[in-house]
Scaffold this motif. Structure first.
Motif, PDB file in Angstrom:
ATOM      1  N   GLN A   1       0.866  -1.180   0.000  1.00 18.25           N
ATOM      2  CA  GLN A   1       0.000   0.000   0.000  1.00 18.25           C
ATOM      3  C   GLN A   1       0.893   1.218   0.000  1.00 18.25           C
ATOM      4  OE1 GLN A   1      -2.699   0.360   3.264  1.00 18.25           O
ATOM      5  NE2 GLN A   1      -3.546   2.301   2.573  1.00 18.25           N
ATOM      6  N   ILE A   2       0.633   2.143  -0.891  1.00 18.51           N
ATOM      7  CA  ILE A   2       1.421   3.364  -0.912  1.00 18.51           C
ATOM      8  C   ILE A   2       1.166   4.149   0.374  1.00 18.51           C
ATOM      9  CG2 ILE A   2       1.821   5.539  -2.123  1.00 18.51           C
ATOM     10  CD1 ILE A   2       2.708   3.202  -3.729  1.00 18.51           C
ATOM     11  N   ARG A   3       2.232   4.376   1.130  1.00 25.39           N
ATOM     12  CA  ARG A   3       2.073   5.120   2.367  1.00 25.39           C
ATOM     13  C   ARG A   3       1.653   6.556   2.080  1.00 25.39           C
ATOM     14  NH1 ARG A   3       7.422   5.420   5.330  1.00 25.39           N
ATOM     15  NH2 ARG A   3       7.007   3.217   5.628  1.00 25.39           N
ATOM     16  N   LEU A   4       2.227   7.112   0.995  1.00 29.00           N
ATOM     17  CA  LEU A   4       1.960   8.513   0.710  1.00 29.00           C
ATOM     18  C   LEU A   4       0.694   8.654  -0.131  1.00 29.00           C
ATOM     19  CD1 LEU A   4       2.873  11.418   0.970  1.00 29.00           C
ATOM     20  CD2 LEU A   4       4.243  11.124  -1.071  1.00 29.00           C
ATOM     21  N   THR A   5      -0.431   8.754   0.522  1.00 27.36           N
ATOM     22  CA  THR A   5      -1.678   9.058  -0.160  1.00 27.36           C
ATOM     23  C   THR A   5      -1.910  10.550   0.015  1.00 27.36           C
ATOM     24  OG1 THR A   5      -2.568   6.881   0.309  1.00 27.36           O
ATOM     25  CG2 THR A   5      -4.138   8.602  -0.261  1.00 27.36           C
ATOM     26  N   MET A   6      -1.969  11.268  -1.094  1.00 26.56           N
ATOM     27  CA  MET A   6      -2.036  12.726  -1.016  1.00 26.56           C
ATOM     28  C   MET A   6      -3.307  13.181  -0.304  1.00 26.56           C
ATOM     29  SD  MET A   6       0.663  13.986  -2.655  1.00 26.56           S
ATOM     30  CE  MET A   6       0.235  15.547  -3.413  1.00 26.56           C
ATOM     31  N   TYR A  53       1.708  19.995  -9.455  1.00 24.83           N
ATOM     32  CA  TYR A  53       0.448  20.153 -10.181  1.00 24.83           C
ATOM     33  C   TYR A  53       0.656  20.918 -11.492  1.00 24.83           C
ATOM     34  CZ  TYR A  53      -4.505  21.131 -11.061  1.00 24.83           C
ATOM     35  OH  TYR A  53      -5.760  21.202 -11.617  1.00 24.83           O
ATOM     36  N   CYS A  54       1.459  21.966 -11.435  1.00 21.71           N
ATOM     37  CA  CYS A  54       1.702  22.760 -12.654  1.00 21.71           C
ATOM     38  C   CYS A  54       2.423  21.941 -13.720  1.00 21.71           C
ATOM     39  CB  CYS A  54       2.488  24.023 -12.304  1.00 21.71           C
ATOM     40  SG  CYS A  54       1.504  25.261 -11.417  1.00 21.71           S
ATOM     41  N   TYR A  55       3.374  21.101 -13.311  1.00 23.18           N
ATOM     42  CA  TYR A  55       4.032  20.231 -14.283  1.00 23.18           C
ATOM     43  C   TYR A  55       3.031  19.251 -14.905  1.00 23.18           C
ATOM     44  CZ  TYR A  55       8.954  21.464 -13.428  1.00 23.18           C
ATOM     45  OH  TYR A  55      10.162  22.101 -13.376  1.00 23.18           O
ATOM     46  N   LEU A  56       2.253  18.600 -14.054  1.00 21.92           N
ATOM     47  CA  LEU A  56       1.345  17.570 -14.555  1.00 21.92           C
ATOM     48  C   LEU A  56       0.268  18.139 -15.470  1.00 21.92           C
ATOM     49  CD1 LEU A  56       0.875  15.403 -11.336  1.00 21.92           C
ATOM     50  CD2 LEU A  56       2.368  14.957 -13.291  1.00 21.92           C
ATOM     51  N   HIS A  84     -12.354  23.871 -11.162  1.00 22.12           N
ATOM     52  CA  HIS A  84     -11.951  22.467 -11.065  1.00 22.12           C
ATOM     53  C   HIS A  84     -11.494  22.207  -9.643  1.00 22.12           C
ATOM     54  CE1 HIS A  84     -10.107  18.611 -11.791  1.00 22.12           C
ATOM     55  NE2 HIS A  84      -8.929  19.075 -11.368  1.00 22.12           N
ATOM     56  N   LEU A  85     -12.080  21.220  -9.000  1.00 16.71           N
ATOM     57  CA  LEU A  85     -11.668  20.839  -7.652  1.00 16.71           C
ATOM     58  C   LEU A  85     -10.529  19.823  -7.754  1.00 16.71           C
ATOM     59  CD1 LEU A  85     -15.115  20.471  -5.832  1.00 16.71           C
ATOM     60  CD2 LEU A  85     -13.569  22.446  -5.885  1.00 16.71           C
ATOM     61  N   ILE A  86      -9.370  20.221  -7.255  1.00 18.51           N
ATOM     62  CA  ILE A  86      -8.187  19.370  -7.341  1.00 18.51           C
ATOM     63  C   ILE A  86      -8.293  18.230  -6.340  1.00 18.51           C
ATOM     64  CG2 ILE A  86      -5.676  19.299  -7.140  1.00 18.51           C
ATOM     65  CD1 ILE A  86      -5.692  22.347  -7.706  1.00 18.51           C
ATOM     66  N   SER A  87      -8.139  17.013  -6.840  1.00 19.75           N
ATOM     67  CA  SER A  87      -8.224  15.826  -5.989  1.00 19.75           C
ATOM     68  C   SER A  87      -6.947  15.015  -6.088  1.00 19.75           C
ATOM     69  CB  SER A  87      -9.420  14.972  -6.398  1.00 19.75           C
ATOM     70  OG  SER A  87      -9.216  14.444  -7.704  1.00 19.75           O
ATOM     71  N   THR A  88      -6.889  13.977  -5.290  1.00 20.12           N
ATOM     72  CA  THR A  88      -5.709  13.101  -5.286  1.00 20.12           C
ATOM     73  C   THR A  88      -5.444  12.511  -6.660  1.00 20.12           C
ATOM     74  OG1 THR A  88      -6.156  12.529  -2.982  1.00 20.12           O
ATOM     75  CG2 THR A  88      -4.662  11.093  -4.181  1.00 20.12           C
ATOM     76  N   SER A  89      -6.495  12.224  -7.394  1.00 20.37           N
ATOM     77  CA  SER A  89      -6.329  11.600  -8.717  1.00 20.37           C
ATOM     78  C   SER A  89      -5.573  12.497  -9.680  1.00 20.37           C
ATOM     79  CB  SER A  89      -7.691  11.230  -9.293  1.00 20.37           C
ATOM     80  OG  SER A  89      -8.495  12.385  -9.484  1.00 20.37           O
TER      81      SER A  89
END
Length: 660
Positions: free
Chosen positions: A529-534, A561-564, A642-647
């Motif tokens: 399980q990824i420990r780092l869940t945003m 976020y800006c890169y992605l 746009h609501l920024i989410s973990t995805s």
């Protein structure tokens, strides 16, 4: 899986800060005062640049405008205030340094730089078996080619249509790389293989080599037919070749009608040809051979009408009227006498009426001493002293990389972006800085390097080059002018594959595993399980462990976020409202806002931010976690939220165990 930015800092010339605060002397003095109170920064300046600054005057009066401030020594509030003072931060940044394995870096920046790179230069490991490179240097041929192919495909996607890529290589993988580039770039986009002499034939590298390597190669490919290599610009004002005089001793007694022209014929005793001191009033003698035979009207006239009479008219001169673009109104042709052992004739022309001051020639594919080019052996021998940093094996000379950038059109395009994802000591970035100095251009560079020497060599070289080009004994040369660059360079640490593994929570497997195999490398989906869940409700609190020393840090959500999303950071702003920090980026008509979300509605704070004049014209808001969208749309110029989410961060797979 997308990797994240785990730290962002800047090298900012003092001159940039002074320029940004020129209309606010109070703010300027306050900033300089804070700088001079920062002992870590002052110590760094003393040790690196031999400057002991304790008073404001030298900085405010721009005595050291190229002196780079390093934001790693300052707190977030100070850095945010500095960045907010630049009206177009992205435009003012000269380069980006990415501390990362290059495959991860190319993936992260793909969206932002797609179709924007003008020139790519890389100097990858030559696969010779040397163990002094961070990237493995003793692959099987297939593994080395796979490593190269993956990165070539990613970088090609970021290249402009009218761009080129150059790769330094030696004979170990030259022909394999050529075939790979034919596949990745298209064989029809192959331009040339430039041969560069890098060492003396008397210098023995290894005693077991039957043939000593003294050259390396530079493979050059274009991205499409839209690209045309730059031409060499040569001075064309010299009259050195106009050193011939033709004298008609007697009047011609014979004329021939050739090609509709009445041509006067002079026998050997009726004229003389003399070589004289060069002058614009004399003639240039041109031997009619090679491409000249059919390349211009004079060559074609000779071939069609005079060459057939070659044997019977040895030693004769022909005066052809109405030919040439000089002021003579005629052109002389000469067939050599029988005692001259050659088969080609000559013609004589005056200085062209429309002669330009410069002339363009194609670059040669062998860089040597003739025609303004040179054998690069002496330059490669001195390369260890360049950039005021030491980098053993693989350091490329500044002149060499600059010459490649000129060939690929970077000199002519003052807004071009250059990419080097095997950056080493940072020669490519240094070359871009020097080109900008020559014409006040705004070229930019992106350098990617994963080695421990990112800090000690790459970053160090760039900041030293920013301060001054003149160094001696590891210090700025006190006898020479400080002649660096006033600019900004961003440097970032990216999350790596190893960092992801270190942030895993592992469940011991049900079966016996080899004790020497770390459990995390099993990476079985049902056991990991990824420990780092945003956590998007508290974006500034997303911890991450990174690096060999397991440094604890926080994800830079704004930069990631800006890169992605491929967003340029035109404005970088900070708002402190109701004991909350709001970090904001403007990118065109889009604003990105991150803040910690509490139970209290912060619509009024968001509206206050959107009403700031620096965000005038913004019509789209990307805001983390949650917000009162209806209220924001009704009370602002926004058209989209746009609501920024973990995805949005695509942190990687998180698997749920499926019971069977």
């Amino acid at each position: 899986m997308q990797y994240k930015v785990v730290s962002t800092n800047y090298l900012i010339s003092v001159g940039k800060i002074l320029e940004a605060t020129k209309d606010d002397t109070i703010e300027r003095k306050a900033i300089i005062s804070q700088i001079l109170q920062n002992e870590a920064q002052l110590t760094d300046w003393r040790e690196t640049f031999d400057l002991d600054l304790t008073e404001q005057l030298p900085l405010i009066e721009e005595h050291y405008s190229t002196l780079p401030l390093d934001t790693q020594y300052f707190d977030d509030v100070f850095v945010d205030d500095i960045l907010a003072s630049f009206p177009d931060l992205e435009d003012q940044i000269n380069g980006v340094l990415l501390n990362s394995e290059n495959f991860q870096a190319l993936n992260l920046i793909q969206e932002k730089y797609s179709g924007k790179i003008k020139s790519i230069y890389i100097d990858p490991p030559y696969n010779t078996g040397s163990d002094e490179f961070v990237y493995k240097d003793s692959f099987r041929h297939s593994s080395w080619l796979s490593l190269m192919y993956d990165r070539l495909i990613l970088s090609k996607e970021m290249a402009q249509h009218n761009s080129a890529i150059g790769i330094s290589i030696n004979e170990e993988e030259l022909f394999n790389l050529k075939l790979l580039l034919d596949l990745a770039m298209g064989s029809y986009n192959y331009l040339t293989t430039i041969t560069v002499k890098v060492r003396s034939g008397d210098r023995i590298l290894t005693g077991d080599k039957d043939i000593q390597e003294v050259t390396e190669q530079l493979l050059v490919y274009r991205n499409s037919h839209d690209f045309t290599p730059a031409k060499r610009i040569v001075d064309n004002t010299s009259n050195a070749e106009y050193c011939w005089r033709v004298l008609e001793i007697t009047k011609s007694n014979q004329t021939l009608n050739l090609g509709g022209k009445e041509v006067s014929v002079f026998k050997p005793d009726e004229f003389s040809i003399e070589q004289v001191e060069p002058s614009e009033k004399y003639l240039k003698r041109i031997n009619i051979r090679g491409s000249i035979r059919e390349g211009n009207s004079s060559g074609r006239f000779y071939i069609n009408y005079l060459e057939p009479m070659f044997d019977e008219c040895r030693g004769h001169l022909f005066k052809v009227p109405n030919m040439g673009n000089d002021e003579l109104g005629y052109r002389y042709f000469y067939i050599p006498a029988s005692d001259v052992n050659r088969k080609n004739g000559d013609y004589f022309q005056g200085v062209p009426i429309d002669r330009s001051d410069i002339k363009e020639y194609s670059y040669p594919n062998h860089w040597h001493a003739e025609e303004g080019y040179w054998d690069m052996e002496p330059i490669f021998n001195r390369v260890g002293y360049e950039g005021a940093v030491t980098f053993r094996k693989g350091k490329k000379p500044l002149d060499f990389v600059t010459k490649y950038l000129v060939l690929t059109g970077v000199e002519d395009d003052t807004f071009s972006i250059c990419l080097d994802y095997f950056a080493g000591s940072g020669t490519t970035g240094h070359a871009v800085l020097k080109l900008n100095k020559t014409d006040n251009g705004n070229r930019k560079f992106i350098l990617v390097e994963m080695g421990d020497y990112f800090e000690s060599t790459l970053k160090e070289r760039i900041r030293r080059a920013m301060f001054s080009e003149n160094w001696k004994d590891d210090k700025p040369d006190p006898k020479k002018k400080i002649d660096g660059t006033v600019g900004i360079v961003k440097y970032q640490r990216l999350e790596q594959y190893e960092d992801v593994l270190n942030n895993l929570i592992t469940s011991p497997p049900d079966y016996d595993a080899k004790t020497e195999l770390p459990v995390k490398y099993l990476y079985r989906p049902e056991e990991q399980q990824i420990r780092l869940t945003m956590d998007m409700s508290h974006p500034f609190s997303n911890r991450i462990t990174y690096g060999k020393d397991s440094t604890e840090g926080f994800v830079d959500v704004l930069e990631t976020y800006c890169y992605l999303k491929g967003l340029s950071v035109q404005r970088h702003l900070r708002f402190d409202l109701n004991d909350q920090v709001y970090r904001v980026v403007r990118s065109g008509t889009r604003a990105v806002v991150f803040r910690n979300v509490t139970e209290e509605d912060d619509t009024s704070q968001l509206l206050e931010i959107l009403a700031d004049e620096r965000l005038a014209g913004v019509t789209q808001l990307d805001v983390n976690y949650d917000a009162n969208q209806q209220a924001l749309l009704e009370n602002s110029e926004l058209r989209q939220i746009h609501l920024i989410s973990t995805s949005d961060f695509d942190t990687g797979a998180v698997w749920n165990t499926i019971e069977t």
